[in-house]
Design an enzyme around this catalytic site. Structure first.
Site, short mmCIF file in Angstrom:
data_model
loop_
_atom_site.label_atom_id
_atom_site.label_comp_id
_atom_site.label_asym_id
_atom_site.label_seq_id
_atom_site.Cartn_x
_atom_site.Cartn_y
_atom_site.Cartn_z
N ASP A 143 -26.18 -1.72 32.00
CA ASP A 143 -25.74 -2.55 33.12
C ASP A 143 -25.94 -1.95 34.51
OD1 ASP A 143 -24.58 -4.87 34.28
OD2 ASP A 143 -22.66 -3.87 34.42
N CYS A 197 -31.90 -23.39 21.88
CA CYS A 197 -30.99 -24.24 22.64
C CYS A 197 -31.26 -25.73 22.42
CB CYS A 197 -31.12 -23.93 24.14
SG CYS A 197 -30.37 -22.37 24.64
N CYS A 250 -15.86 -15.61 35.04
CA CYS A 250 -15.79 -16.97 34.50
C CYS A 250 -16.44 -16.98 33.14
CB CYS A 250 -16.49 -17.95 35.45
SG CYS A 250 -16.49 -19.67 34.89
#
Length: 356
Positions: A143, A197, A250
């Site tokens: 990260d 997807c 979120c």
């Protein structure tokens, strides 16, 4: 049939990785992928990275693993599960509490993943030497470095980048922390992940701030995670109501992904289980935090890095959206806060509460 020593080593490496808590493993090339680099360039050119200047400043390193380390031949991509037991959206209609993203309710993943990566890298160096492969080079990342983690994970077969741009796994849904080991070894490549997807657009429809101008493309400047974590100063008024009671990050686009039904809590690392005080935190308590109290509450948490001021700013927007008049007196006291963004958020929250 003669065994391939690198194939044998890769099998042992994967077994060692799983023993260390990684539930997803794959190998990708360290060479530049032209399409991937072009997408990065286009995204940066459109300013979708917002104020995250480091994305552009080190784009030349980010374009490919070899751009960062020319000697790299392969990327060992790894994932750790943080699949939650509870529905991340369950507090959406409980305005008096703050919603903290699942990934930050437990231990800081940077520390947990990096420790396991270092252990695995050391094992690989020693094992390669034992097997007569000589001294090899390794570098570990999670990260904080200029590494295209999600595209590399997809290239290594950990999953695919969904329409929300995050990695989706058939086995672990959207709940994976990613880490990488760059190595000079020519390990056998894994089969890249295939996009599954289909016609689903659940993640796109769930976004409260319309942060996806199109599928597979995120405008960070509109993303709640960016606004509550990376954005400094006052959050633009157009987004404040849409924040609801989200005070750090979120989960909406991740939580609605249908592939999460296959995520197994048995793979969740214990360190990532939520701390009790962060699962249903009362805004009334969070608004009173001073710097010392903030540091104590979030010791060992990734939340600590944004600091008290930015965090309380977020809590004030949530207070303004709550309609809870019981918070008004506390909010009023913050109108004189030394931090301009906190004071501005308090002014806004008072106006919202009085309107209600």
């Amino acid at each position: 049939m003669v065994n391939n020593p690198l194939s044998d080593l890769t099998e042992s490496l994967e077994a060692q990785a799983r023993a260390l808590g990684f539930c997803a493993f794959g190998i990708a090339s360290a060479e530049e992928d032209a399409d991937r680099a072009a997408r990065l360039d286009s995204w940066l050119a459109e300013g979708m990275h917002g104020s995250m200047e480091w994305m552009a400043d080190r784009a030349h390193h980010r374009r490919s693993p070899q751009g960062l380390w020319p000697e790299a031949r392969r990327v060992i991509a790894l994932g750790m599960s943080y699949a939650p037991a509870a529905d991340p959206l369950r507090l959406a209609d409980v305005p008096e509490v703050g919603r903290i993203s699942v990934y930050s309710q437990g231990a800081d993943y940077h520390d947990v993943v990096k420790k396991a990566l270092k252990h695995l890298a050391r094992w690989l160096v020693e094992e390669a030497r034992k097997r007569g492969l000589g001294d090899i080079g390794v570098k570990v990342f999670t990260d904080t470095a200029p590494v295209m983690e999600k595209p590399l994970a997809a290239a290594a077969g950990l999953g695919w980048q969904g329409k929300h741009t995050n990695v989706v796994s058939r086995e672990h849904g959207s709940w994976l922390f990613l880490g990488e080991i760059y190595t000079t070894l020519d390990l056998p490549l894994s089969t890249p992940g295939r996009d599954r997807c289909g016609s689903c657009r659940a993640c796109q429809d769930a976004c409260p701030t319309a942060a996806f101008p199109e599928p597979y493309r995120l405008d960070a400047r509109r993303c709640v995670s960016y606004l509550t974590i990376e954005h400094k100063g006052a959050i633009p008024e157009e987004f404040r109501t849409a924040l609801g009671n989200r005070i750090y990050g979120c989960d909406d686009c991740l939580a609605v992904c249908p592939w999460n039904k296959f995520a197994d809590m048995a793979h969740t690392i214990k360190a990532f289980l939520p701390r009790a005080e962060l699962t249903v935190p009362e805004l009334a308590d969070l608004l009173t935090l001073d710097d010392a109290g903030f540091r104590k509450l979030f010791s060992g948490s990734p939340i600590k890095r944004i600091g008290r001021d930015r965090f309380v700013r977020n809590c004030l927007y949530a207070a303004g959206n709550s309609g809870a008049l019981a918070l008004l007196d506390t909010v009023e006291t913050l109108r004189g806060d030394p931090d301009p963004a906190v004071a501005d958020a308090a002014d806004w929250a008072v106006g919202q509460l009085r309107k209600g």
